[in-house]
Scaffold this active site. Sequence first.
Site, PDB file in Angstrom:
ATOM      1  CE  LYS A   4     -11.182  -1.249  -1.124  1.00 42.69           C
ATOM      2  NZ  LYS A   4     -11.034  -0.679  -2.375  1.00 42.69           N
ATOM      3  CB  VAL A   8      -8.402  -1.018 -10.783  1.00 43.17           C
ATOM      4  CG1 VAL A   8      -9.821  -0.645 -11.551  1.00 43.17           C
ATOM      5  CG2 VAL A   8      -8.078  -2.488 -10.535  1.00 43.17           C
ATOM      6  CG  ASN A  30     -12.502   4.015   0.382  1.00 40.18           C
ATOM      7  OD1 ASN A  30     -13.461   4.458   0.512  1.00 40.18           O
ATOM      8  ND2 ASN A  30     -11.659   4.262  -0.398  1.00 40.18           N
ATOM      9  CB  SER A  90      -0.861  -0.037   1.256  1.00 40.80           C
ATOM     10  OG  SER A  90      -1.729   1.422   1.295  1.00 40.80           O
ATOM     11  CG  LEU A  91       2.403   3.171  -3.178  1.00 37.20           C
ATOM     12  CD1 LEU A  91       2.440   3.596  -4.767  1.00 37.20           C
ATOM     13  CD2 LEU A  91       3.672   3.150  -2.576  1.00 37.20           C
ATOM     14  CE  LYS A 141     -15.404 -12.220  -5.696  1.00 35.79           C
ATOM     15  NZ  LYS A 141     -13.780 -12.874  -5.542  1.00 35.79           N
ATOM     16  N   GLY A 165     -14.178  -8.476  -7.627  1.00 35.32           N
ATOM     17  CA  GLY A 165     -13.759  -8.220  -6.301  1.00 35.32           C
ATOM     18  C   GLY A 165     -14.064  -7.157  -5.691  1.00 35.32           C
ATOM     19  CB  THR A 203     -15.644 -17.206  -8.891  1.00 31.06           C
ATOM     20  OG1 THR A 203     -14.366 -17.347  -8.834  1.00 31.06           O
ATOM     21  CG2 THR A 203     -16.607 -17.984  -8.021  1.00 31.06           C
ATOM     22  CG  ASP A 234     -12.572   2.631  -3.627  1.00 32.79           C
ATOM     23  OD1 ASP A 234     -11.356   3.138  -3.470  1.00 32.79           O
ATOM     24  OD2 ASP A 234     -12.761   1.504  -2.999  1.00 32.79           O
TER      25      ASP A 234
HETATM   26  P1  ATR Z   1     -11.484 -10.050  -3.453  1.00 29.40           P
HETATM   27  O1  ATR Z   1     -11.987 -11.302  -4.479  1.00 29.40           O
HETATM   28  O2  ATR Z   1     -10.883 -10.783  -2.163  1.00 29.40           O
HETATM   29  O3  ATR Z   1     -12.374  -9.129  -3.268  1.00 29.40           O
HETATM   30  P2  ATR Z   1      -9.885  -8.545  -5.028  1.00 29.40           P
HETATM   31  O4  ATR Z   1      -8.293  -8.377  -5.224  1.00 29.40           O
HETATM   32  O5  ATR Z   1     -10.589  -7.516  -5.142  1.00 29.40           O
HETATM   33  O6  ATR Z   1     -10.230  -9.737  -3.946  1.00 29.40           O
HETATM   34  O7  ATR Z   1     -10.278  -9.515  -6.294  1.00 29.40           O
HETATM   35  C1  ATR Z   1      -9.742 -10.198  -7.068  1.00 29.40           C
HETATM   36  C2  ATR Z   1     -10.410 -10.448  -8.425  1.00 29.40           C
HETATM   37  O8  ATR Z   1      -9.355 -10.983  -9.352  1.00 29.40           O
HETATM   38  C3  ATR Z   1     -11.649 -11.179  -8.453  1.00 29.40           C
HETATM   39  O9  ATR Z   1     -12.397 -11.065  -9.560  1.00 29.40           O
HETATM   40  C4  ATR Z   1     -10.775 -12.480  -8.903  1.00 29.40           C
HETATM   41  O10 ATR Z   1     -11.494 -13.521  -9.549  1.00 29.40           O
HETATM   42  P3  ATR Z   1     -12.383 -14.692  -8.635  1.00 29.40           P
HETATM   43  O11 ATR Z   1     -13.314 -14.071  -8.083  1.00 29.40           O
HETATM   44  O12 ATR Z   1     -12.623 -15.808  -9.654  1.00 29.40           O
HETATM   45  O13 ATR Z   1     -11.363 -15.036  -7.602  1.00 29.40           O
HETATM   46  C5  ATR Z   1     -10.019 -12.084  -9.839  1.00 29.40           C
HETATM   47  N1  ATR Z   1      -8.715 -12.869 -10.042  1.00 29.40           N
HETATM   48  C6  ATR Z   1      -7.652 -12.935  -9.357  1.00 29.40           C
HETATM   49  N2  ATR Z   1      -6.691 -13.877  -9.905  1.00 29.40           N
HETATM   50  C7  ATR Z   1      -7.287 -14.441 -11.112  1.00 29.40           C
HETATM   51  C8  ATR Z   1      -7.069 -15.319 -11.803  1.00 29.40           C
HETATM   52  N3  ATR Z   1      -5.702 -15.979 -11.952  1.00 29.40           N
HETATM   53  N4  ATR Z   1      -7.556 -15.438 -12.958  1.00 29.40           N
HETATM   54  C9  ATR Z   1      -8.867 -15.043 -13.072  1.00 29.40           C
HETATM   55  N5  ATR Z   1      -9.275 -14.275 -12.146  1.00 29.40           N
HETATM   56  C10 ATR Z   1      -8.541 -13.648 -11.274  1.00 29.40           C
END
Ligand code: ATR
Length: 263
Positions: free
Chosen positions: A65, A209, A86, A14-15, A154, A127, A151, A101
Amino acid sequence: MKKYLVIGNPINHSLSPKLHNYWLKENNIDAIYDKKRLDENKLKNIISEVKEEKINGINVTVPFKKAVIPFLDELSPEAKDTQSVNTIYFQNGITIGHNTDIAGFELAIKYAKYDISNKKVFILGAGGVAPSIIYSLKKMKASKITLSNRTKEKAESLKNLFEDIEIVDWGKTVNFDIIINATSICLKNEDGIKFDYSAVGPDKFFYDVIYNPKETIFLKRAKLFGNRTENGKMMFLYQAHQAFTLWHKVMPDINNEIIELLD
Ligand code: ATR
């Protein structure tokens, strides 16, 4: 001396401390901004420290968050509508969760002089930051928002907050004017986005982002195929700017020195 914190897990990257401490010094404010890696079971404790005024404000990052919400007394309309907090502050005896955000993304898009109205938007990722971006895009009158996440459940669950977004399978490409990478895939400079760049360009807008690395593989490839690109640095800067203004009632400067400080 007042105390501010950013919490998350991981948090090393984190910056925020660098930026906030720079502005604190510049504005002669007697406060310090630190970072803290937390486990989820410590969220309640840390927020009670805001109530006891041992901590005067908290920024929240991945993955908390949404998880902080049950421990807060009140949410701003933006935080409520996105189920994403946030920025936490204490006012009139209560802890309040806010979301900067949303404004961060909107101001970054304006800074890039891009007009979202009537544009088709494709978001990759569902995410922590996705709901804020969707909220912001709707505010700026995007004509259509399509989202894809590895996924799928989600992505589908985001429809509970924003019912008119379209969800497509991971790996599928749709027609768009602007595409936003809201995944963490390119953080380690790995190429995890299966995307046929030759099928969509040129002259589209590719937004990531991520701002560290400065140019992700996603943006590098997009540029090679003649598209416009932008990283998430200004979004990060503006969300911090909004939080700083809320806490300290002072609007700090955004100048080249600060923009470079983050490189
Ligand atoms: P969080 O999921 O805890 O909110 P985030 O950093 O805000 O964390 O979100 C990560 C995002 O990157 C998610 O959309 C994640 O997809 P999943 O919901 O399927 O986990 C996506 N992501 C991270 N690594 C990935 C990969 N190797 N391939 C595809 N999507 C990826």
